[in-house]
Design a protein around this motif. Structure first.
Motif, PDB file in Angstrom:
ATOM      1  N   LEU A 154       1.139  -1.153   0.590  1.00 40.72           N
ATOM      2  CA  LEU A 154       0.158  -0.029   0.290  1.00 40.72           C
ATOM      3  C   LEU A 154       0.964   1.491   0.101  1.00 40.72           C
ATOM      4  CD1 LEU A 154      -2.722  -1.506   2.644  1.00 40.72           C
ATOM      5  CD2 LEU A 154      -3.039  -0.487  -0.340  1.00 40.72           C
ATOM      6  N   VAL A 155       1.900   1.020   0.725  1.00 40.64           N
ATOM      7  CA  VAL A 155       3.147   2.570   0.278  1.00 40.64           C
ATOM      8  C   VAL A 155       4.309   1.668   0.078  1.00 40.64           C
ATOM      9  CG1 VAL A 155       1.501   3.693   2.699  1.00 40.64           C
ATOM     10  CG2 VAL A 155       3.869   2.173   3.316  1.00 40.64           C
ATOM     11  N   GLU A 156       5.034   2.537   0.086  1.00 40.81           N
ATOM     12  CA  GLU A 156       6.207   2.605  -0.842  1.00 40.81           C
ATOM     13  C   GLU A 156       7.583   4.090   0.288  1.00 40.81           C
ATOM     14  OE1 GLU A 156       7.241   2.596  -4.713  1.00 40.81           O
ATOM     15  OE2 GLU A 156       6.607   4.282  -4.950  1.00 40.81           O
ATOM     16  N   HIS A 157       8.762   3.583   0.051  1.00 42.09           N
ATOM     17  CA  HIS A 157       9.592   4.552   0.909  1.00 42.09           C
ATOM     18  C   HIS A 157      10.396   4.620  -0.433  1.00 42.09           C
ATOM     19  CE1 HIS A 157      12.239   1.047   2.346  1.00 42.09           C
ATOM     20  NE2 HIS A 157      13.315   2.398   2.017  1.00 42.09           N
ATOM     21  N   TYR A 158      11.145   6.069  -0.719  1.00 44.19           N
ATOM     22  CA  TYR A 158      12.645   6.427  -1.367  1.00 44.19           C
ATOM     23  C   TYR A 158      12.962   6.946  -0.315  1.00 44.19           C
ATOM     24  CZ  TYR A 158       9.390  10.019  -2.142  1.00 44.19           C
ATOM     25  OH  TYR A 158       8.834  11.470  -2.243  1.00 44.19           O
ATOM     26  N   ARG A 159      14.128   6.869  -0.663  1.00 45.38           N
ATOM     27  CA  ARG A 159      14.813   8.426  -0.227  1.00 45.38           C
ATOM     28  C   ARG A 159      15.659   9.506  -0.832  1.00 45.38           C
ATOM     29  NH1 ARG A 159      17.430   6.298   4.774  1.00 45.38           N
ATOM     30  NH2 ARG A 159      17.163   4.066   5.322  1.00 45.38           N
ATOM     31  N   ARG A 160      15.737  10.642   0.138  1.00 46.00           N
ATOM     32  CA  ARG A 160      16.432  12.127  -0.618  1.00 46.00           C
ATOM     33  C   ARG A 160      17.361  12.399   0.467  1.00 46.00           C
ATOM     34  NH1 ARG A 160      11.414  14.584  -3.260  1.00 46.00           N
ATOM     35  NH2 ARG A 160      11.675  13.465  -4.447  1.00 46.00           N
ATOM     36  N   GLY A 161      18.720  12.095   0.235  1.00 39.74           N
ATOM     37  CA  GLY A 161      19.458  12.579   1.234  1.00 39.74           C
ATOM     38  C   GLY A 161      19.835  11.220   1.984  1.00 39.74           C
ATOM     39  N   ASN A 162      19.525  12.232   2.993  1.00 43.36           N
ATOM     40  CA  ASN A 162      19.637  11.363   4.446  1.00 43.36           C
ATOM     41  C   ASN A 162      18.320  11.497   4.840  1.00 43.36           C
ATOM     42  OD1 ASN A 162      22.143  11.053   5.090  1.00 43.36           O
ATOM     43  ND2 ASN A 162      21.988  13.435   6.196  1.00 43.36           N
ATOM     44  N   LEU A 173       1.885   6.337  -0.275  1.00 44.38           N
ATOM     45  CA  LEU A 173       0.796   5.939  -0.490  1.00 44.38           C
ATOM     46  C   LEU A 173       0.635   5.873  -2.409  1.00 44.38           C
ATOM     47  CD1 LEU A 173      -1.617   4.583   0.776  1.00 44.38           C
ATOM     48  CD2 LEU A 173      -2.461   6.271  -0.459  1.00 44.38           C
ATOM     49  N   ILE A 174       0.908   4.235  -2.555  1.00 42.37           N
ATOM     50  CA  ILE A 174       0.640   3.869  -4.077  1.00 42.37           C
ATOM     51  C   ILE A 174      -0.971   2.776  -4.527  1.00 42.37           C
ATOM     52  CG2 ILE A 174       3.626   3.881  -4.424  1.00 42.37           C
ATOM     53  CD1 ILE A 174       3.268   0.455  -3.335  1.00 42.37           C
ATOM     54  N   LYS A 175      -0.907   3.071  -3.758  1.00 37.84           N
ATOM     55  CA  LYS A 175      -2.164   2.177  -4.353  1.00 37.84           C
ATOM     56  C   LYS A 175      -3.772   3.284  -3.765  1.00 37.84           C
ATOM     57  CE  LYS A 175      -1.363  -1.924  -4.743  1.00 37.84           C
ATOM     58  NZ  LYS A 175      -1.599  -3.688  -3.992  1.00 37.84           N
ATOM     59  N   ARG A 176      -5.154   3.803  -4.820  1.00 38.70           N
ATOM     60  CA  ARG A 176      -6.080   3.945  -4.147  1.00 38.70           C
ATOM     61  C   ARG A 176      -6.405   2.533  -2.924  1.00 38.70           C
ATOM     62  NH1 ARG A 176      -7.710   7.841  -6.533  1.00 38.70           N
ATOM     63  NH2 ARG A 176      -6.449   7.824  -8.191  1.00 38.70           N
ATOM     64  N   VAL A 177      -7.308   3.558  -2.341  1.00 45.59           N
ATOM     65  CA  VAL A 177      -8.139   2.389  -1.038  1.00 45.59           C
ATOM     66  C   VAL A 177      -9.703   2.569  -0.763  1.00 45.59           C
ATOM     67  CG1 VAL A 177      -8.294   1.816   1.441  1.00 45.59           C
ATOM     68  CG2 VAL A 177      -5.764   2.185   0.243  1.00 45.59           C
ATOM     69  N   ARG A 178     -10.467   1.902  -1.172  1.00 46.80           N
ATOM     70  CA  ARG A 178     -11.468   2.459  -1.351  1.00 46.80           C
ATOM     71  C   ARG A 178     -12.161   0.979  -0.360  1.00 46.80           C
ATOM     72  NH1 ARG A 178     -15.320  -0.099  -5.289  1.00 46.80           N
ATOM     73  NH2 ARG A 178     -17.414   0.862  -4.797  1.00 46.80           N
ATOM     74  N   PHE A 179     -13.790   1.676   0.938  1.00 50.01           N
ATOM     75  CA  PHE A 179     -13.994   0.849   1.666  1.00 50.01           C
ATOM     76  C   PHE A 179     -15.523   1.765   1.263  1.00 50.01           C
ATOM     77  CE2 PHE A 179     -16.217   0.825   5.705  1.00 50.01           C
ATOM     78  CZ  PHE A 179     -16.642  -0.650   5.920  1.00 50.01           C
ATOM     79  N   GLU A 180     -16.886   0.436   1.003  1.00 46.78           N
ATOM     80  CA  GLU A 180     -18.066   0.859   1.067  1.00 46.78           C
ATOM     81  C   GLU A 180     -18.765  -0.709   1.350  1.00 46.78           C
ATOM     82  OE1 GLU A 180     -20.991   1.047  -2.823  1.00 46.78           O
ATOM     83  OE2 GLU A 180     -18.858   1.849  -3.167  1.00 46.78           O
ATOM     84  N   ALA A 181     -20.249   0.238   2.652  1.00 51.10           N
ATOM     85  CA  ALA A 181     -20.726  -1.018   3.314  1.00 51.10           C
ATOM     86  C   ALA A 181     -21.891  -0.211   2.983  1.00 51.10           C
ATOM     87  CB  ALA A 181     -20.187  -1.317   4.175  1.00 51.10           C
ATOM     88  N   SER A 216     -24.369  -4.318   0.292  1.00 52.95           N
ATOM     89  CA  SER A 216     -23.114  -5.125  -0.731  1.00 52.95           C
ATOM     90  C   SER A 216     -22.147  -4.179   0.485  1.00 52.95           C
ATOM     91  CB  SER A 216     -22.313  -4.059  -1.805  1.00 52.95           C
ATOM     92  OG  SER A 216     -23.036  -2.523  -1.534  1.00 52.95           O
ATOM     93  N   PHE A 217     -20.340  -4.713  -0.091  1.00 54.94           N
ATOM     94  CA  PHE A 217     -19.238  -4.781   0.797  1.00 54.94           C
ATOM     95  C   PHE A 217     -18.484  -4.780   0.025  1.00 54.94           C
ATOM     96  CE2 PHE A 217     -17.540  -4.329   4.572  1.00 54.94           C
ATOM     97  CZ  PHE A 217     -15.941  -4.934   4.296  1.00 54.94           C
ATOM     98  N   VAL A 218     -17.220  -4.090   0.176  1.00 57.92           N
ATOM     99  CA  VAL A 218     -16.244  -3.244  -0.954  1.00 57.92           C
ATOM    100  C   VAL A 218     -15.335  -2.693   0.043  1.00 57.92           C
ATOM    101  CG1 VAL A 218     -15.364  -2.612  -2.730  1.00 57.92           C
ATOM    102  CG2 VAL A 218     -17.572  -3.351  -2.922  1.00 57.92           C
ATOM    103  N   LEU A 219     -14.224  -4.015  -0.411  1.00 57.32           N
ATOM    104  CA  LEU A 219     -12.663  -2.744   0.591  1.00 57.32           C
ATOM    105  C   LEU A 219     -11.904  -3.960  -0.250  1.00 57.32           C
ATOM    106  CD1 LEU A 219     -11.125  -2.276   2.956  1.00 57.32           C
ATOM    107  CD2 LEU A 219     -10.967  -4.428   3.903  1.00 57.32           C
ATOM    108  N   GLN A 220     -11.438  -2.648  -1.381  1.00 57.70           N
ATOM    109  CA  GLN A 220     -10.402  -3.224  -2.026  1.00 57.70           C
ATOM    110  C   GLN A 220      -8.865  -1.668  -2.008  1.00 57.70           C
ATOM    111  OE1 GLN A 220     -12.351  -0.617  -5.434  1.00 57.70           O
ATOM    112  NE2 GLN A 220     -12.274  -2.497  -6.927  1.00 57.70           N
ATOM    113  N   ALA A 221      -8.126  -2.403  -3.188  1.00 58.49           N
ATOM    114  CA  ALA A 221      -7.151  -1.659  -2.420  1.00 58.49           C
ATOM    115  C   ALA A 221      -6.077  -1.299  -4.206  1.00 58.49           C
ATOM    116  CB  ALA A 221      -5.853  -1.460  -1.886  1.00 58.49           C
ATOM    117  N   ALA A 222      -6.306  -0.637  -5.178  1.00 57.65           N
ATOM    118  CA  ALA A 222      -5.756  -0.807  -7.022  1.00 57.65           C
ATOM    119  C   ALA A 222      -5.057   0.323  -6.502  1.00 57.65           C
ATOM    120  CB  ALA A 222      -7.430   0.011  -7.027  1.00 57.65           C
ATOM    121  N   SER A 223      -3.994  -0.833  -7.354  1.00 53.46           N
ATOM    122  CA  SER A 223      -3.073   0.191  -8.182  1.00 53.46           C
ATOM    123  C   SER A 223      -3.372   1.478  -8.551  1.00 53.46           C
ATOM    124  CB  SER A 223      -2.303  -0.981  -8.648  1.00 53.46           C
ATOM    125  OG  SER A 223      -1.607  -2.212  -8.158  1.00 53.46           O
TER     126      SER A 223
END
Length: 119
Positions: A52-60, A66-74, A81-88
């Motif tokens: 769901l997340v990634e890291h990168y370094r810039r200097g020290n 966040l690298i995915k769109r997160v969706r929750f719907e009930a 309906s029930f939706v729990l989704q993490a889309a790229s």
């Protein structure tokens, strides 16, 4: 780890909420969510392991984003309906300034994960 378990922590949800504004470096993030570095590191590792997340370094500084769109719907009956989704998110959606000069760990999966629907 299932999305249910990943999102079962209010602290992880707070981190995700903060990262919706854009990448943050670790100390900035820990201050924003009000937790110590060790606790934040644990939750960030869980979020990275779930892609769901990634890291990168810039200097020290170590930044997380966040690298995915997160969706929750009930919905109650009659829709029931029930939706729990993490889309790229596509890497091309990130601003070029974020991509320049970074070393990243983690990648976005290409498929939608964790979607459940009942009718």
């Amino acid at each position: 780890m299932s999305l249910f378990k990943v999102f079962g922590s209010s602290q992880r949800l707070e981190i995700i909420h903060e990262l919706t504004d854009g990448p943050m470096y670790v100390s900035e993030l820990t201050e924003a969510v009000g937790m110590d570095g060790k606790t934040a590191a644990h939750h960030l590792t869980v979020l990275e392991d779930a892609d769901l997340v990634e890291h990168y370094r810039r200097g020290n500084r170590k930044y997380f984003r966040l690298i995915k769109r997160v969706r929750f719907e009930a919905s109650p009956p009659p829709e029931r309906s029930f939706v729990l989704q993490a889309a790229s998110e596509e890497a091309s959606d990130r601003p070029a300034a974020e991509k320049a000069g970074e070393t990243s760990k983690g990648t976005a999966a290409s498929a939608t994960e964790g979607s459940t629907g009942r009718r």
